[in-house]
Design an enzyme around this catalytic site. Structure first.
Site, PDB file in Angstrom:
ATOM      1  N   ARG C 281     -49.390  28.287   7.623  1.00  0.00           N
ATOM      2  CA  ARG C 281     -48.045  28.729   8.010  1.00  0.00           C
ATOM      3  C   ARG C 281     -47.102  28.355   6.873  1.00  0.00           C
ATOM      4  O   ARG C 281     -46.793  27.187   6.688  1.00  0.00           O
ATOM      5  CB  ARG C 281     -47.639  28.031   9.316  1.00  0.00           C
ATOM      6  CG  ARG C 281     -46.398  28.584   9.964  1.00  0.00           C
ATOM      7  CD  ARG C 281     -46.002  27.742  11.163  1.00  0.00           C
ATOM      8  NE  ARG C 281     -45.381  26.488  10.740  1.00  0.00           N
ATOM      9  CZ  ARG C 281     -45.244  25.418  11.506  1.00  0.00           C
ATOM     10  NH1 ARG C 281     -45.690  25.434  12.750  1.00  0.00           N
ATOM     11  NH2 ARG C 281     -44.674  24.330  11.053  1.00  0.00           N
ATOM     12  N   HIS C 285     -41.907  25.959  11.885  1.00  0.00           N
ATOM     13  CA  HIS C 285     -42.283  26.622  13.131  1.00  0.00           C
ATOM     14  C   HIS C 285     -41.378  27.822  13.361  1.00  0.00           C
ATOM     15  O   HIS C 285     -41.821  28.890  13.756  1.00  0.00           O
ATOM     16  CB  HIS C 285     -42.157  25.630  14.285  1.00  0.00           C
ATOM     17  CG  HIS C 285     -42.251  26.254  15.639  1.00  0.00           C
ATOM     18  ND1 HIS C 285     -43.403  26.846  16.097  1.00  0.00           N
ATOM     19  CD2 HIS C 285     -41.338  26.396  16.621  1.00  0.00           C
ATOM     20  CE1 HIS C 285     -43.200  27.313  17.317  1.00  0.00           C
ATOM     21  NE2 HIS C 285     -41.949  27.057  17.654  1.00  0.00           N
ATOM     22  N   TYR C 293     -42.400  17.642   8.086  1.00  0.00           N
ATOM     23  CA  TYR C 293     -43.639  16.951   8.458  1.00  0.00           C
ATOM     24  C   TYR C 293     -44.856  17.510   7.700  1.00  0.00           C
ATOM     25  O   TYR C 293     -45.938  16.971   7.781  1.00  0.00           O
ATOM     26  CB  TYR C 293     -43.876  17.055   9.968  1.00  0.00           C
ATOM     27  CG  TYR C 293     -43.653  18.469  10.498  1.00  0.00           C
ATOM     28  CD1 TYR C 293     -44.664  19.430  10.425  1.00  0.00           C
ATOM     29  CD2 TYR C 293     -42.419  18.843  11.027  1.00  0.00           C
ATOM     30  CE1 TYR C 293     -44.450  20.717  10.869  1.00  0.00           C
ATOM     31  CE2 TYR C 293     -42.195  20.144  11.468  1.00  0.00           C
ATOM     32  CZ  TYR C 293     -43.222  21.069  11.391  1.00  0.00           C
ATOM     33  OH  TYR C 293     -43.003  22.354  11.813  1.00  0.00           O
TER      34      TYR C 293
END
Lengths: 324, 414, 377
Positions: C281, C285, C293
């Site tokens: 990814r 998100h 992170y």
């Protein structure tokens, strides 16, 4: 007294309970390293360690089921649902497992399931729901919906100390928009007690959660027009404070039941029934509901605006009822 | 064509009746209005006249059976239906409003229903005995709101002291006030008799409907008392009836009602219904409660007729033999708390009438006559009237008329 | 161990060869696969490859526009989830489908939508919540389906579409059709009970479902180490009684080939397959997540494995495309997105009152436009 946001107050309340009681621990998705999707548990991992702040796989059913198991052997788990919309994935564990244990065989299940609910942030149908009534209709659960920072902290502490499964709804719209004074000393807000947010004489507006603020906004507006709204904040939906509800109804003789949840089967229906049963002779007008329509929460801003109750819609209903 | 005989409704709240006796047998001929059977209800025992002429073909309910009102009790096989018998089904005996002197208006109940209010307003109206038709509604479509009734209460308080402070004085025989035979605890719960329940319901309803106001008159009874003394014995000898004060009051009231027809009326919505006939109800105290038989067309009766009717009704009331008809269609009521020594009372109006007169005890009292103290037989008369229809001035003139008639009694009673 | 790819693919980026999927991260672990699938496959035809490149570039271009332009301009509100870096999975799988087949994409699988022929403008209309968007403004992002194009959208509780795919496949089977259902989900969703129930269900009934796991390393902030304890997810396949395979999800050829095998099996009535596509990814998100992170080195590592760059290089190297044609393609894609954005933006927002419509299907149901002729539903 320190001024905290709604979100900070919840965090502080959870933290205090974790310090006070070593059986309290947290379980959820992205709550540790990331501090939660809304950062409610930020800093908890550093403070309490990975054994008490547990990041889980995306497995709501397992999270809740595991919390039940831990609670049965003396722990007080606090579970985060990333969004309350996803609590549906754990529905079976909540309504069939957690809720019925004490009734079936007498064991206590002290646990809290908390998370953000509610609309107003363009989250669409899966990040906006107010689904509290799924659980209000489940005997064995308690359902709590705070509106202020003070109550959020006092109620989360009460929920954690409660020996029953408590579903704790946090309105995401309030997280950072609402601030108030929150005492540093230990206190709880008892589950099941409503509070008058504003005294009035003409119409009692009974509501909860983010809609409390909507009601206060409308009340300020209507005061100028000579209509006096009383605003009762339920704070707990199960059990709810029947005495306070009836007292407000008897005082004002007219009542508007306001919630962000949809209409059919909403809390307003239950309250309308209890008012009709127990305060019929005190009513000087029809029991009025101001709620969202019976649709999913739509995404597009004009649709969401139409969906959500607001001060304007409440004021409109109040004016009509006042002149009834 | 068979006419059905049904169990009549003996008053609004009566739900059932028992067949006491079939006067006619199956196959027997019966004339229209001829007594057909006797029934007994909580309120009265009654003889039921046949609704049609013909042959009693079937009896459907046997003696001693109890059935709901409107149950078919029997069938009459008629010959050619005579006039009016086209409606050969006897309806439940209903109070029939006499021909109105003003155009027909919707019935009262409907008018009351048309008043838009709220549960709270209705409760307050009941608690404060307010007639909602008198309250101005300012809500949506003229709805009476809490504010309206509160404003009304405030202004009513300012206008006049409420008359409802005094205790209701409908005579209740002491026997019915008795306590249960044996107490098993500090209190004992005894269900009301159907009759008691009905009285309770009617009294409260009347207080709710009418704007009760009472006025009081003191009447010197010297002339009447003299008449009683002079003619009493002869009256009883001739007619077999003991002469009492009551027919004098009835007679005086009838005369006054002729002068003041509005007192002989009722209210229907926004219409006043004047009654051609003057039908005087006279309250009779029974062991089980109170009943008010009616002297029909009292205005057509002379003194003796009134006295006879009174005697007849009282006798039949005490022996529970009043017919349904006997207790209906009253247009004005007289009640007599004085028989137990009460000086005066504020009776509750017998709906749908607009006034009721209470008669206190006739007793000798010192009064001032020609600036000297004199001893005279005196009575207090009270009139409770519906202020919706009657104003105080008119009510007082009505009572003054009665006072004059009694104080100057000049009619022969023989 | 990635050996197969050498035999079927003439050209690959050398870096990818050396890294063998990367060291240091689970999602970049050396590829492994089950042994019950046949291997030798012909390469996709040249026009298919060009078509795939176009779709990849189109997906990339519109998602960059959504995430970095329209969202930041306030023209798109709400959550923004894109599939940057993992476009090859949707393209190289869905492009092999025929009429009557279905895809059930996840939230980062715009590529699958475009591969099924959904016009760009309709995608943008939905993102912008417009009145004539496929969801009429009721839902956002890729939360819209199209029965004619064979698309069933996700719901936010990810993994929920896996059982639904079984239902579609069951009907294909019962009606004697040779169609397949491709259901996409992330590695995060594999922790959901619904996914497990669906895999068992499909295997027991031998349903033509391909379970496609986009393993992109993170579920929100949760790395794969915290999501599952098996070494590679392909093992989930055999665990339920179906073939499992793990492939380099950034390699168009590998993805194409793995799905070719799985689809063929399914069409022959041999039942479901599980394909793990390892990818990364390349965003947070959502557009509001800085992804602090994620170690920066991982982004760098996967940047070098970008599926579009790799395919472009390969096509140029094999002279299936000239640099000029690539430049032209690039421009035309950009222009296509410009025009679609302009058209979508010009469309009105819905009337608030219309929110009340469409909760139930009725005789005047306006969803009728998406009824599937192919399935007569």
């Amino acid at each position: 007294m320190p001024i905290l946001t709604h979100l900070e107050a919840i965090r502080q309340g959870i933290g205090e309970e974790m310090e006070r009681d070593s059986s309290v621990f947290l379980l959820g998705e992205d709550i540790g390293v990331y501090g939660g999707a809304f950062k409610v548990t930020e800093g908890m991992l550093e403070k309490f360690g990975a054994e008490r702040v547990i990041d889980t796989p995306i497995s709501e059913s397992a999270i809740v089921g595991a919390a039940v198991g831990a609670a049965l052997v003396g722990m007080r788990p606090v579970v985060e649902m990333q969004f309350m919309d996803f609590i549906a994935c754990a529905f079976d564990q909540i309504v069939n497992m957690a809720a019925k244990i004490h009734y079936r065989w007498g064991a206590k299940v002290p646990m809290v399931i908390r998370g953000p609910s509610g609309a107003g942030v363009h989250g669409g149908p899966y990040h906006s729901q107010s689904n509290e009534m799924w659980f209000v209709h489940t005997p064995g659960l308690k359902v709590v919906v705070p509106s202020t920072a003070y109550d959020a902290k006092g109620l989360i502490k009460a929920a954690i100390r409660d020996d029953n499964p408590v579903i704790f709804y946090e309105h995401k719209y309030l997280y950072r928009r609402v601030k108030d004074e929150v005492p540093l000393e230990d206190y709880v807000v008892p589950i099941g007690q409503a509070i008058l947010r504003r005294e009035g004489t003409d119409i009692a507006v009974i509501t909860y959660g983010a809609m409390v603020w909507t009601a206060l906004e409308a009340a300020a507006q209507l005061e100028k027009e000579g209509i006096s709204l009383e605003v009762l904040d339920l704070r707990s939906l199960l059990p709810y404070d029947e005495e306070a509800i009836l007292a407000s109804v008897r005082k004002c003789s007219k009542v508007i039941l306001l919630h962000e949840d949809t209409r059919i089967g909403g809390m307003a229906g239950e309250l309308a029934a209890v008012i009709a049963e127990k305060a019929f002779d005190d009513l000087d007008g029809p029991i009025v509901r101001v709620t969202a329509p019976d649709t999913p929460v739509p995404f597009s801003p004009p649709l969401e605006d139409h969906f959500l109750p607001n001060a304007r819609k409440l004021a409109e209903a109040a004016r009509k009822l006042a002149s009834y | 064509m068979a006419a059905k005989v049904i169990m009549p409704q003996m008053g609004e709240s009566v739900a059932e009746g028992t067949i006491v006796r079939w006067i006619k047998k199956v196959g027997e001929r019966v004339e229209r209005d001829e007594p057909l059977l006797e029934i007994s209800t909580d309120k009265v025992d009654a003889e039921i006249p046949s609704p049609a002429g013909g042959t009693l073909s079937r009896i459907l309910v046997k003696e001693n059976e109890t059935v709901e009102v409107n149950t078919v009790l029997a069938e009459i096989d008629g010959e050619a239906p005579d006039e009016g018998a086209g409606a050969s089904v006897a309806g439940p005996a209903q109070p029939v409003v006499s021909k109105p002197a003003v155009p027909e208006a919707p019935p009262t109940a409907e008018a009351a229903r048309r008043i838009r209010s709220s549960p709270l307003v209705r409760r307050l109206a009941k608690e404060h005995q307010i007639d909602l038709t008198r309250v101005q509604g300012t809500g949506e479509a003229g709805r009476i709101s809490k504010n309206d009734i509160e404003a009304y209460l405030a202004s009513a308080k300012a206008e006049r002291p409420a008359p409802e402070g005094t205790a209701p004085s409908l005579p209740v025989p002491p026997s019915s006030a008795g306590a249960p035979a044996a107490f098993t605890g500090p209190t004992q719960r005894v269900p009301m008799t159907p009759m008691r329940r009905q009285i309770a319901e009617r009294m409260v309803t009347s207080k709710r409907i009418s704007a009760h106001v009472s006025t009081f008159f003191e009447v010197e009874m010297t002339r009447v008392a003299e008449t009683l003394v002079q003619a009493g014995a002869e009256f009883e000898r001739r007619n077999g009836i003991k002469l009492t004060y009551t027919p004098f009051f009835v007679r005086a009231a009838v005369q006054a009602l002729k002068q003041f027809p509005i007192v002989n009326s009722s209210l229907d919505g926004e219409n006043i219904i004047y009654k051609r006939d003057i039908n005087i109800g006279v309250a009779v105290a029974l062991e089980t409660g109170l009943i008010v038989p009616v002297i029909k067309r009292a205005d057509e009766k002379n003194f003796l007729g009134i006295a006879r009717a009174l005697r007849d009704l009282a006798d039949r009331a005490r022996s529970k033999r009043l017919s349904v008809d006997d207790v209906q269609e009253g247009t004005f009521t007289i009640t007599n708390p004085g028989i137990f020594g009460s000086l005066l009372g504020t009776p509750i109006i017998h709906q749908p009438q607009v006034a009721i007169m209470g008669v206190g005890a006739v007793e000798k009292r010192p009064v001032v006559r020609n600036d000297a103290i004199a001893i005279r037989p005196m009575v207090y008369l009270s009139l409770s009237f519906d202020h919706r229809v009657l104003d105080g001035a008119l009510a007082d003139q009505f009572m003054a008329h009665i006072k004059v008639a009694l104080e100057n009694w000049d009619e022969s009673v023989l | 161990m990635g050996v197969k790819h050498k035999t079927i693919r003439p050209a690959r980026t050398s870096r990818h060869d050396r890294s063998g999927g990367g060291e240091g991260s689970r999602s970049g672990a050396p590829l492994a696969r089950s042994h019950d699938v046949s291997r030798a496959r012909p390469l996709p035809a040249a026009d298919t490859l060009l078509r795939m490149l176009y779709l990849l570039k189109l997906t990339r271009e519109v998602e960059v526009r959504i995430e970095r332009v329209l969202y930041r301009q306030g023209k798109i509100v709400g959550g923004v989830y894109v599939g940057r870096g993992q476009e090859a999975i949707g393209v190289a799988s869905a492009i092999q489908l025929v009429e009557g087949d279905f895809v059930l994409p996840s939230h980062r699988d715009l590529s699958a939508y475009l591969a099924r022929g959904i016009p760009l403008e309709r995608v943008l209309l939905n993102w912008m919540g417009r009145a004539d968007a496929p969801s009429r403004g009721r839902d956002n992002t890729l939360h819209f389906g199209d029965l004619n194009k064979g698309i069933i959208p996700i719901v936010s509780p990810l993994g929920d579409t896996c059982p639904v795919a079984c239902g579609l496949a069951l009907q294909f089977k019962l009606r004697g059709k040779r169609n397949v259902a491709l259901v996409y989900f992330g590695e995060g969703a594999t922790s959901r009970g619904d996914v497990h129930e669906a895999m068992n269900f499909a295997a027991v009934m031998k349903l033509p479902v391909i379970f496609i796991c986009n393993n992109n390393g993170y579920a929100y902030s949760t790395p794969v180490q915290k999501q599952y304890a098996v070494k590679d997810l392909w093992r989930r396949g055999p665990a339920y009684g179906m073939p499992g395979e793990s492939v380099d999800g950034n390699d168009v050829y590998a993805v194409y080939s793995a799905h070719q095998r799985a689809i063929e099996r399914a069409r022959k009535g041999e039942g479901p397959s599980f394909v793990e596509c390892k990818t990364f990814r390349m965003t947070g998100h959502s557009a509001h997540d800085a992804a602090e992170y994620v170690p920066a080195a991982l982004f760098k590592e996967w940047e070098d494995k970008d599926p579009i760059t790799r395919l472009q290089s390969d096509l140029l190297q094999r002279r299936l495309m000239t640099p000029e044609a690539l430049a032209t393609l690039h421009e035309s894609v950009r222009k296509e997105v410009d025009e679609a954005v302009a058209r979508a933006e010009a469309r009105p927002l819905p009337d608030g009152e219309s929110a009340n419509e469409g909760v139930y299907c009725g005789p005047d149901c306006w969803w009728g436009q998406t009824r599937s002729q192919a399935f007569d539903v």
